[in-house]
Every structure is written in structure tokens, then in C-alpha cells.
Design an enzyme around this catalytic site. Sequence first.
Site, PDB file in Angstrom:
ATOM      1  N   HIS A  35       0.800  -1.230   0.000  1.00 37.98           N
ATOM      2  CA  HIS A  35       0.000   0.000   0.000  1.00 37.98           C
ATOM      3  C   HIS A  35       0.833   1.282   0.000  1.00 37.98           C
ATOM      4  CE1 HIS A  35      -3.513  -2.342   0.081  1.00 37.98           C
ATOM      5  NE2 HIS A  35      -3.705  -2.442   1.384  1.00 37.98           N
TER       6      HIS A  35
ATOM      7  N   HIS B  37      -9.648   2.396   0.616  1.00 35.67           N
ATOM      8  CA  HIS B  37      -9.569   1.279   1.557  1.00 35.67           C
ATOM      9  C   HIS B  37     -10.597   1.380   2.688  1.00 35.67           C
ATOM     10  CE1 HIS B  37      -7.720  -2.046   3.709  1.00 35.67           C
ATOM     11  NE2 HIS B  37      -6.777  -2.152   2.781  1.00 35.67           N
TER      12      HIS B  37
ATOM     13  N   GLU C 279     -11.763  -3.195  -2.808  1.00 37.00           N
ATOM     14  CA  GLU C 279     -10.774  -2.248  -3.305  1.00 37.00           C
ATOM     15  C   GLU C 279     -10.563  -2.450  -4.812  1.00 37.00           C
ATOM     16  OE1 GLU C 279      -7.215  -2.773  -0.715  1.00 37.00           O
ATOM     17  OE2 GLU C 279      -8.611  -4.059   0.402  1.00 37.00           O
TER      18      GLU C 279
END
Length: 391
Positions: A145, A219, A356
Site C-alpha cells: 500500500h 480502503h 478495493e
Amino acid sequence: MKNLKPIVYGMAFLAAAGLTQCKGHEEKPATETTAKMDSVSITKSSFGKTAKGEAIDSYKLKNAKGMEVDVITYGGIITHLLAPDKDGKLADVVTGFNDIAQYEKPNPYFGALIGRYGNRIGKGKFTIDGQSYQLPTNDGPNALHGGPEGFHRVVWTAEEAKGGDVASLKLKYVAKDGEQGYPGNLTVFVTYTLNNANELSVVYEATTDKATIVNLTQHTYFNLTGDFNQTILDHEVVIDANEIVPVDATLIPTGKLEKVDGTAFDFRQAKKVGKDIEAKEDQLIKGKGYDHCWVLNNQGRGVRFAASAYDAKSGRLLEVFTDQPGIQFYTGNFLDGTLPQRNGGTYGHRTGFCLETQHYPDGPNQANFPNTVLKPGETYQTQTQFKFSVK
């Protein structure tokens, strides 16, 4: 990277939607200001200061039906999302905290914008045009991420926009060349738009001055019951995908795609999350539940249906539409009861799920995966829509 067409109230939100900028907010001394619209509103207020002393603003987007979406400039985080149930009762259906101090502590990316690269990159390494790059590894041996100080932990600038039946908030962040190990100065815009059909669109745009990789996503953790003391195991989920991206023991793709037929990963027809989540399948064991990228059908056809989740008790239905090739379905497997809920209690195991929309994990290192390289002169542009209704 292929340029994608913006939706009417998305990236071209000032022109294509006939919107005009809300001016003067920074000049007003009051801590809370409201931009009134025909049937929607944007309310700006203070969300405190970071440990570094950076002022954080919160923006409440509210439509004529009472649906509300709160976004803060720290991490572009969605802190609240109020949606009606079948009786018209509003409830917050996303995880979140009460103050900026809690968001600055380690947490599983609650509500945040993710970048430069959402999901995992094997060993944090990739190569562009013969040049190798090393990213910080923050998920075992891999990069996750965007790194420990990714887009979820930076302060974005915000610009409001208004129109007859939409409220928009356009966020901007410029990531410097070398930030978190990524090449190129990357200018990123993310626009949240709420309309009176209870649709929240998220439109992403980015440009760079040096070849880099980009894979942006959102997210947020949802629980459509509105009660985070309940798990999401009874939610009925649909994912329009015939294949998944299987992973190894460190959750990095093997490079091959696998059919969902006959497996616990088949969500082509509505199925409760809990039905197969404890199945003794290799992929489920590796992910400790669902934490995988599904290969969405109808790729190359623009924005289309990707997934849905339905809670029969409340009647709330969430549908996700996107132009992206994949969607990561995560079932809160690592929520462990240590993080505080807003109104008391804690977020327990599998009390939230994520959908996502994104490119596949480890895309830069997989030759047969969709391209994630962005070069100077190109524009990364993609869009996702979260639609709330009841049935």
C-alpha cells in the site's frame, strides 16, 4: 498506461458537471463553514492537528436524502458514511475513529486513499526501463500500500465544488521523486462526489515527470448492518469474476490466474461471506480468509458492475462499479479487537469488509498482468462508484 474517460461528475467535475468552485473558505475565520447547494451541501470543519502541528480539515458531503460522507484531508480518509436502511433509518456503515491522533497510530488503513501502489509488491522491488528500484518493505518481505508513509499518511489539499444535485471534493497531493522509493514527481488528484441517487464516486488522476508505477485505490471497511459489534459473515456478496489472482505464502501472486469454478472463491451468484470462508482450501489458508484480488469480467468496457454486498436484516445494498481490471475483497481477517470503535467497544474479527478496485498486486513484476507503468505525457485516470440502495 491507457487513459480512461472521466465520468460526468468526476475528474472533469468543474466543467463537465457544470460545477463552480466554492471560494472564500480559507479566508473565513470561523472553524466551520457551509457551502449550500440546491439539494446538497458541503460543510467544512476542523479535525484537529497532527503530531507535527498540521491542521486537518473535515468535509461533510450531504445529499437531499440525508446520506452523508465525511472526508478528512489526512490520508483522504472517509471517516463516516451514513446510509439509510429499508425503514429509512440512517446508520454509519464504515469503520473510523473519533480523532486525528488515533488515525496517526498504526491501523489497517481505515477509510484511506492508497498509493502510489495499492496492494503488494514482491520484495519491494521492481524495474522500469532497466532501472531497478527498492521500496521499503512493510509487510513481511514485501511492500504494501505505498509504504509505511504512503498516501494514507500525508495531508492533502482540498477544493470544494458545487452543482444542483452533486457535492464534490477534489483532493490534491504531490509526491516527490524518491518518496517511499518511487521514481518521479507524481501529481495526484482524487475527487469524491456524492449525488442524490446515493451514489459516491471516486475519480483518480495522476501525472508524472519520470516513468513510475501507479495503482490507486480506496480502503474503506464496510459493515452494512451499521453495528460494528456484528460480523460481516451474513452479508451476501456478488463478485463478477471468473478468476482470481492466486498468491504464495507471502500473498504475492504466483503469476498464474485460477478459475473460481468449484472453489470457495466463486461469488458469481449471491453467497454469504461466511458460507465457505473456513473451507480448507490452500488460498483461504494463506489469506486467513478472503484477502485476494478477483479478475473482473468485461475488462476494456469502461465502467461496469464489479461487485455487491447485501445485508438482509437492514436491507442495505452496496453495489460497486469500476473501470479497473481487478477488485481486492478483504474480510477483516486481521481485525483483532484492539482498535477502538467510535461509540465504545472495539473492532473485532471480521467486523468489516473492503472492496478495493485496482490493478493486480505485484503488477510491475508480472509480465502477463495489466500495465501499471505511467510515463511522462500520459495521464493515469480511473473511476469507481459506490451505490447505496435498499431492497
